[in-house]
Design an enzyme around this catalytic site. Sequence first.
Site, PDB file in Angstrom:
ATOM      1  N   SER A  84       0.840  -1.182   0.000  1.00 40.92           N
ATOM      2  CA  SER A  84       0.000   0.000   0.000  1.00 40.92           C
ATOM      3  C   SER A  84       0.884   1.244   0.000  1.00 40.92           C
ATOM      4  CB  SER A  84      -0.962  -0.045   1.193  1.00 40.92           C
ATOM      5  OG  SER A  84      -1.996   0.904   1.030  1.00 40.92           O
ATOM      6  N   ASP A 122      -8.976  -5.468  -5.629  1.00 40.54           N
ATOM      7  CA  ASP A 122      -8.546  -4.397  -4.737  1.00 40.54           C
ATOM      8  C   ASP A 122      -9.311  -3.136  -5.111  1.00 40.54           C
ATOM      9  OD1 ASP A 122      -7.292  -2.470  -3.222  1.00 40.54           O
ATOM     10  OD2 ASP A 122      -5.254  -3.073  -3.761  1.00 40.54           O
ATOM     11  N   HIS A 177      -7.155  -5.838  -1.124  1.00 43.98           N
ATOM     12  CA  HIS A 177      -5.993  -4.971  -0.959  1.00 43.98           C
ATOM     13  C   HIS A 177      -4.850  -5.709  -0.282  1.00 43.98           C
ATOM     14  CE1 HIS A 177      -3.838  -1.288  -0.829  1.00 43.98           C
ATOM     15  NE2 HIS A 177      -3.880  -1.156   0.478  1.00 43.98           N
TER      16      HIS A 177
END
Length: 708
Positions: free
Chosen positions: A228, A344, A375
């Site tokens: 991320s 995601d 994610h």
Amino acid sequence: MARRKLRPRAAGLTAVSAAVALALSLGVAVPAAASPDEVGPVFVDGQAQIVPEFANSSSWIRQRLWVETEFDSDGDGKLDRMHVDVTRPAQTEQGLKVPVVYESSPYYAGTASSQSQYFWNVRHELGEQPPARLSPPPIAHQPGRTSVSTSEVSTWVPRGFAVVHSDSPGTGLSQGCPTVGGPNESLAPKAVIDWLNGRAKGYTSVTGDQEVSATSWATGKVGMTGTSYNGTLPLAAATTGVDGLEAIIPIAPNTSYYHYYRSNGLVRNPGGWVGEDIDYLFDYINSGYPERRAYCIDTIRVGEMNRNQDRANGDYNDFWAGRDYLHAVGTVKAATLMAHGFNDWNVVPEHSVRILEALKTQGTPVQAYYHQGGHGGAPPLDMRNRWFTRYLYGVQNGVENDARAWVVRNETGASQLTPYADYPNPAAAPVTMVLKPGGDTSGELTSLARPGKGVESLVDAGNTACNAGALATTVSDHRLLYVTPELTAPVHISGTAEVTLRMSASKPAANLSVALVRLPWTGGSGCESSTRGTTTSIITRGWADPQNRHSLTRSEPLVPGEFVDVTVPLQPDDQVIPAGYRIGLMVFSTDHEFTLHPAPGTVLNVDLAATALRLPVVGGPLAMPVCASTDARTTVVVGGVDSGVPNHPLAGNCTINDHLLDGEQWSNHGQFVTHVNQVVDQLVAAGVVTSEQRGSIVSAAARSRVGK
């Protein structure tokens, strides 16, 4: 099974020379001096192995320091210093030099409240400036932290790497301001890599002058990784072209803050975070030194973000361009293994796909790992190990000759990691799917017909909207839905689908949302958000602002009732839709989970004749099994003219005859013959008919009266 072990000795010139020669023959980085106890890295099948002496955590060397950067982002007149920690094997104090696995993050020192009251209010009309947002309470500063993080340590130190972490600028004990994609987020990890190579200074304290060096134990070769935001920073560092950053493994990276908070001109939030925008993310990570926070808030959040983020129009501008790493990939040298989930909906998969395409074009070594989850989701450890072993230790394990893309496939239930020559699957080709009337309930979506005629309408549910599952499973005037016949064979989608609509609206501005769904629906169908997990019934989706149909940088208000053409790229995907399911194209306006929530009532009209879905299908148009019944004729018959060519079966229940569309309405005969030529070209390329048979089919089409 090849077993390689490097055991350099500190004996004499001859022994050291022999060790160097051996190391070079193996493509291994050579320590400056040997370990007296002869402990060194071990490689088996191209992967660094756990070495018991390295795995003894009680002997690990841990350091904490501050690296001086080349910028002053907090306006105090001094170069900012980054808070760094190091964990390395004890043997590095005895002459062994090792490469580094490095992760940087703005999250290590804590984050602010994520309660929805601190997000932007999304209940307002499109084009309006929303009311001011309330910031969450300040993040408590933690001056007593003695380390940055322990992530990655237990994985890589036992395998002969050092692990380094750093707080991002303006977070934790790093000086500076958080800029959320600004230049200092790229230059901060660059400074750490420069320090590891002896080109930048490190200090034992944030303000002191006692220096600390890494060159006695670090080879200078660095690999960065993270997930991320932590996966964004390896790419940010790589765009500086810094020497020593040899490899990166970004996992679900945010590669453009515009693509994170906007979609094709439309104000959009990441899934699960309704109302989040870049200025909130600033607040969320602003954990740095309290005495500089006011300056950072005034200069960055208020003076830069609030002034330029533009929640009224959502247009692309210089502010957003400066936070888009695609513009800087030309300087990336680091071998890149990128990972992303096709479901995601936080950092949508286009973030990775767009960067990998650019890196491939310029010749940077790349490999992709895609999965069907949400994610995050790192590549398997052996894949990451081979990557870092090859590019940080120089072991010639052939990873650069492996498949360029790996996709986790789960259409049969069990997950299976499948190698692809590339992504999208090179065998994929666009299939044009047209719409037939009936979208208010369920119109037909097919590749085996001419476009339908007429205009169909939906009414925006606005701030009363539910999510896509509720729309797909309930007949309403809030969406148009077009569905294929039940698939009679699996369909493998690979790549980026695209929908072009000819549409009008009853107001100058409207949300436009599109979803490709798998039916019957098997995910959640209520109004609750489902975007933080995998939603298997959503194949892919996309959003666009019709006002930005000609330009991302300039909005053009719609003229109520006037039709315009709008193209909506959906998110990249790769999955197999099993036989027995149907594929549905759903057009709607307000997306409860992603867009602004205006008052309900805006009417959107769709002209079926000029609307189409281009779906990337492995095998192309001939692979679409959308025939409800089989054409049992033994030969190819075109408009009543028998070509004499066998009517070969194609995908599912379909045959050659189904693809000729001689029962459809054509504007003229020439248009029909051109279509037949295109079909038979595909048949020849697929080896279904010969060139001679091609001529027979085209001749039959020319002799027919279709279109006359």
